[in-house]
Scaffold this motif. Structure first.
Motif, PDB file in Angstrom:
ATOM      1  N   VAL A 136       0.969  -1.151   0.015  1.00 24.35           N
ATOM      2  CA  VAL A 136       0.109   0.022   0.034  1.00 24.35           C
ATOM      3  C   VAL A 136       0.733   1.250  -0.215  1.00 24.35           C
ATOM      4  CG1 VAL A 136      -1.657   1.439   1.218  1.00 24.35           C
ATOM      5  CG2 VAL A 136      -1.920  -1.168   1.129  1.00 24.35           C
ATOM      6  N   GLU A 137       0.524   2.155  -1.093  1.00 26.91           N
ATOM      7  CA  GLU A 137       1.316   3.529  -1.060  1.00 26.91           C
ATOM      8  C   GLU A 137       0.466   4.627  -0.504  1.00 26.91           C
ATOM      9  OE1 GLU A 137       2.855   3.593  -5.016  1.00 26.91           O
ATOM     10  OE2 GLU A 137       4.760   2.332  -4.551  1.00 26.91           O
ATOM     11  N   ALA A 138       0.832   5.082   0.803  1.00 30.18           N
ATOM     12  CA  ALA A 138       0.126   6.511   1.191  1.00 30.18           C
ATOM     13  C   ALA A 138       0.838   7.538   0.943  1.00 30.18           C
ATOM     14  CB  ALA A 138      -0.120   5.941   2.849  1.00 30.18           C
ATOM     15  N   PHE A 139       0.148   8.478   0.146  1.00 32.16           N
ATOM     16  CA  PHE A 139       0.722   9.741  -0.214  1.00 32.16           C
ATOM     17  C   PHE A 139       0.386  10.725   0.971  1.00 32.16           C
ATOM     18  CE2 PHE A 139       0.595   7.221  -3.817  1.00 32.16           C
ATOM     19  CZ  PHE A 139       1.942   7.633  -4.757  1.00 32.16           C
ATOM     20  N   LEU A 140       1.561  11.508   1.664  1.00 32.65           N
ATOM     21  CA  LEU A 140       1.335  12.549   2.550  1.00 32.65           C
ATOM     22  C   LEU A 140       0.901  13.815   1.880  1.00 32.65           C
ATOM     23  CD1 LEU A 140       4.563  12.040   4.390  1.00 32.65           C
ATOM     24  CD2 LEU A 140       2.072  11.706   5.401  1.00 32.65           C
ATOM     25  N   SER A 141      -0.154  14.525   2.715  1.00 31.82           N
ATOM     26  CA  SER A 141      -0.498  15.748   2.375  1.00 31.82           C
ATOM     27  C   SER A 141       0.636  16.823   2.552  1.00 31.82           C
ATOM     28  CB  SER A 141      -1.766  16.131   3.348  1.00 31.82           C
ATOM     29  OG  SER A 141      -2.714  15.174   3.058  1.00 31.82           O
ATOM     30  N   GLU A 142       0.502  17.876   1.729  1.00 34.28           N
ATOM     31  CA  GLU A 142       1.595  18.889   1.582  1.00 34.28           C
ATOM     32  C   GLU A 142       1.763  19.617   3.048  1.00 34.28           C
ATOM     33  OE1 GLU A 142       0.985  21.457  -1.513  1.00 34.28           O
ATOM     34  OE2 GLU A 142       1.466  19.940  -3.219  1.00 34.28           O
ATOM     35  N   ALA A 186       5.812  13.031  -0.943  1.00 33.50           N
ATOM     36  CA  ALA A 186       6.412  12.029   0.005  1.00 33.50           C
ATOM     37  C   ALA A 186       5.288  10.946   0.215  1.00 33.50           C
ATOM     38  CB  ALA A 186       7.227  12.595   1.091  1.00 33.50           C
ATOM     39  N   PHE A 187       5.755   9.769   0.384  1.00 34.94           N
ATOM     40  CA  PHE A 187       4.727   8.677   0.916  1.00 34.94           C
ATOM     41  C   PHE A 187       5.657   7.634   1.498  1.00 34.94           C
ATOM     42  CE2 PHE A 187       6.715   7.361  -3.328  1.00 34.94           C
ATOM     43  CZ  PHE A 187       6.872   6.040  -3.214  1.00 34.94           C
ATOM     44  N   PHE A 188       4.497   6.993   2.154  1.00 29.03           N
ATOM     45  CA  PHE A 188       4.947   5.854   2.950  1.00 29.03           C
ATOM     46  C   PHE A 188       4.553   4.541   2.007  1.00 29.03           C
ATOM     47  CE2 PHE A 188       4.361   8.580   6.080  1.00 29.03           C
ATOM     48  CZ  PHE A 188       5.706   8.264   7.199  1.00 29.03           C
ATOM     49  N   ARG A 189       5.656   3.415   1.943  1.00 30.80           N
ATOM     50  CA  ARG A 189       5.453   2.193   1.273  1.00 30.80           C
ATOM     51  C   ARG A 189       5.054   1.226   2.433  1.00 30.80           C
ATOM     52  NH1 ARG A 189       9.133   2.346  -2.008  1.00 30.80           N
ATOM     53  NH2 ARG A 189       8.106   2.677  -3.806  1.00 30.80           N
ATOM     54  N   VAL A 239      -6.419  -3.094   4.723  1.00 34.08           N
ATOM     55  CA  VAL A 239      -5.330  -2.225   5.238  1.00 34.08           C
ATOM     56  C   VAL A 239      -5.483  -0.919   4.538  1.00 34.08           C
ATOM     57  CG1 VAL A 239      -2.808  -1.955   5.169  1.00 34.08           C
ATOM     58  CG2 VAL A 239      -3.858  -4.265   5.872  1.00 34.08           C
ATOM     59  N   ARG A 240      -5.618  -1.021   3.104  1.00 31.91           N
ATOM     60  CA  ARG A 240      -5.993   0.186   2.445  1.00 31.91           C
ATOM     61  C   ARG A 240      -6.999   0.905   3.009  1.00 31.91           C
ATOM     62  NH1 ARG A 240      -9.294   2.504  -1.010  1.00 31.91           N
ATOM     63  NH2 ARG A 240      -8.363   3.859  -2.604  1.00 31.91           N
ATOM     64  N   HIS A 241      -8.123   0.614   3.365  1.00 35.46           N
ATOM     65  CA  HIS A 241      -9.258   1.486   3.905  1.00 35.46           C
ATOM     66  C   HIS A 241      -9.037   1.873   5.188  1.00 35.46           C
ATOM     67  CE1 HIS A 241     -12.243   0.838   0.878  1.00 35.46           C
ATOM     68  NE2 HIS A 241     -11.973  -0.386   0.712  1.00 35.46           N
ATOM     69  N   ALA A 242      -8.154   1.179   6.003  1.00 43.56           N
ATOM     70  CA  ALA A 242      -7.521   1.660   7.422  1.00 43.56           C
ATOM     71  C   ALA A 242      -6.614   2.769   7.395  1.00 43.56           C
ATOM     72  CB  ALA A 242      -7.275   0.593   8.153  1.00 43.56           C
ATOM     73  N   ILE A 243      -5.556   2.670   6.477  1.00 43.16           N
ATOM     74  CA  ILE A 243      -4.882   3.822   6.185  1.00 43.16           C
ATOM     75  C   ILE A 243      -5.324   5.014   5.719  1.00 43.16           C
ATOM     76  CG2 ILE A 243      -2.687   4.627   4.992  1.00 43.16           C
ATOM     77  CD1 ILE A 243      -1.748   1.573   5.263  1.00 43.16           C
ATOM     78  N   ALA A 244      -6.425   4.741   4.713  1.00 36.50           N
ATOM     79  CA  ALA A 244      -7.145   6.060   4.064  1.00 36.50           C
ATOM     80  C   ALA A 244      -8.031   6.784   5.037  1.00 36.50           C
ATOM     81  CB  ALA A 244      -7.957   5.478   2.927  1.00 36.50           C
ATOM     82  N   GLU A 245      -8.408   6.331   6.094  1.00 37.45           N
ATOM     83  CA  GLU A 245      -8.959   6.959   7.141  1.00 37.45           C
ATOM     84  C   GLU A 245      -8.333   8.085   7.863  1.00 37.45           C
ATOM     85  OE1 GLU A 245     -10.960   3.795   9.595  1.00 37.45           O
ATOM     86  OE2 GLU A 245     -12.283   3.511   8.111  1.00 37.45           O
ATOM     87  N   TYR A 274      -3.817  12.620   7.415  1.00 40.14           N
ATOM     88  CA  TYR A 274      -2.764  13.145   7.054  1.00 40.14           C
ATOM     89  C   TYR A 274      -2.154  12.624   5.580  1.00 40.14           C
ATOM     90  CZ  TYR A 274      -1.695   9.694  10.625  1.00 40.14           C
ATOM     91  OH  TYR A 274      -1.728   8.615  11.467  1.00 40.14           O
ATOM     92  N   PHE A 275      -2.996  11.712   5.248  1.00 43.34           N
ATOM     93  CA  PHE A 275      -2.601  11.205   3.706  1.00 43.34           C
ATOM     94  C   PHE A 275      -3.638  11.684   2.708  1.00 43.34           C
ATOM     95  CE2 PHE A 275      -1.338   7.560   6.584  1.00 43.34           C
ATOM     96  CZ  PHE A 275       0.327   7.733   6.073  1.00 43.34           C
ATOM     97  N   GLU A 276      -3.231  12.311   1.660  1.00 42.37           N
ATOM     98  CA  GLU A 276      -4.076  12.690   0.564  1.00 42.37           C
ATOM     99  C   GLU A 276      -4.511  11.809  -0.337  1.00 42.37           C
ATOM    100  OE1 GLU A 276      -3.289  16.045  -3.012  1.00 42.37           O
ATOM    101  OE2 GLU A 276      -1.858  15.603  -1.616  1.00 42.37           O
ATOM    102  N   GLU A 277      -4.035  10.782  -0.770  1.00 41.61           N
ATOM    103  CA  GLU A 277      -4.218   9.506  -1.486  1.00 41.61           C
ATOM    104  C   GLU A 277      -3.669   8.294  -1.194  1.00 41.61           C
ATOM    105  OE1 GLU A 277      -6.161   7.557  -4.561  1.00 41.61           O
ATOM    106  OE2 GLU A 277      -6.046   9.802  -3.794  1.00 41.61           O
ATOM    107  N   VAL A 278      -4.423   7.037  -1.046  1.00 39.87           N
ATOM    108  CA  VAL A 278      -3.817   5.994  -0.621  1.00 39.87           C
ATOM    109  C   VAL A 278      -4.084   4.963  -1.905  1.00 39.87           C
ATOM    110  CG1 VAL A 278      -4.087   3.981   1.040  1.00 39.87           C
ATOM    111  CG2 VAL A 278      -4.388   6.343   1.655  1.00 39.87           C
TER     112      VAL A 278
END
Length: 295
Positions: free
Chosen positions: A60-66, A120-123, A139-145, A148-152
């Motif tokens: 899962v790649e979680a992209f951080l907000s600016e 920047a993002f977390f892998r 896991v994707r839905h849990a992280i998307a909640e 501080y993440f713009e896109e998962v």
């Protein structure tokens, strides 16, 4: 000794001309079966290649907000590491992401935008037990909640497809390969049997003259092995040319058929050995039958 060996070799290939009405259909059938067998082995190799890279999909790649401050990154990473089904978490900075993009894609794509468009993002990698589409989606839905993440992102569709096709991709090529090997064995046995019947008088004379089983069997075993070698080699040559043309048109296919040479050599070796072995079994059975009739 060398004179006898030369005679046996010449006798084995003399049968190709004298019994071409038997040999040629047999060679054509071996060629067609070999073509299908090599294709089946190649498909099996591609299947194992896909299965080997399947684990890379469960990421899962979680992209951080600016607006996320840099000093909060260790806290976010720790939080992600404690998420259920997560095995490891790695942080990729914006500069590293940009450098990786330039390595894999044309830099012209970035000329239309100013600065670095890649955040920047977390892998996040899933644990071995959780490598299935259901847990990946969870896991994707849990992280998307997390705010501080713009896109998962996660390749859920691809993971689902490979998971549903995995058994079929391995099962059917194996079944087809076994069926073709049985068919090849029957074809070779029948061809050698017909060749034996047409040379029945010669075999009996050799036996009465005191020829050993090895002396009698050698020409037929060599003839059968040669049929397996020629038929499989011709099939592999044709399939190799076809694959080369496909790779030229679609270069992405090259990664799936990178083991074709190994598959080709294995197929030729396997069919030559099988052809020689079943030729030996057929001739030996024929000689034992004749011995039983004489007794």
């Amino acid at each position: 000794m060398f004179g006898q060996l030369g005679y046996l070799i010449s006798e084995s290939f003399r049968g190709w001309k004298q019994h071409r009405t038997v040999i040629l259909p047999s060679l054509l059938t071996i060629f067609l079966c070999s073509l299908l067998l090599t294709s089946s082995f190649t498909a099996l190799g591609v299947s194992f290649k896909l299965i080997s890279v399947e684990k890379s999909l469960y990421v899962v790649e979680a992209f951080l907000s600016e607006d996320v401050p840099e000093d909060s990154i260790p806290v976010i990473k720790t939080r992600l590491e404690h998420t259920r089904h997560v095995e490891s978490v790695s942080f990729v900075s914006a500069d590293s992401a940009l450098a990786d993009f330039r390595n894999h894609f044309s830099a012209d794509m970035l000329d239309l935008v100013e600065g670095n468009p890649i955040p920047a993002f977390f892998r996040v990698s899933l644990s071995k037990e959780a490598r299935n589409p259901l847990d990946l989606s969870e896991v994707r839905h849990a992280i998307a909640e997390e705010s501080y993440f713009e896109e998962v992102q996660a390749p859920i569709k691809w993971a689902s497809r490979i998971a549903s096709w995995k058994f079929k991709m391995v099962f059917w090529p194996i079944c087809v390969s076994i069926l073709l090997l049985i068919t090849l064995s029957l074809i070779i046995c029948n061809s050698v049997r017909l060749s034996l019947m047409s040379r029945k008088l010669l075999v009996e004379n050799m036996k009465y003259a005191g020829g050993s089983y090895l002396f009698i069997e050698f020409p037929f075993v060599l003839e059968g092995a040669a049929q397996g070698f020629v038929g499989s080699s011709a099939a592999i040559l044709l399939l190799g040319l076809m694959i080369k043309s496909v790779v030229k048109m679609f270069p992405i296919v090259a990664t799936g058929v990178e083991y074709f040479l190994i598959v080709a050599l294995f197929t030729v070796f396997l069919e030559t050995i099988l052809a020689g072995y079943f030729s030996f079994r057929t001739v030996r059975s024929f000689l034992f039958e004749k011995k039983g009739e004489q007794d």
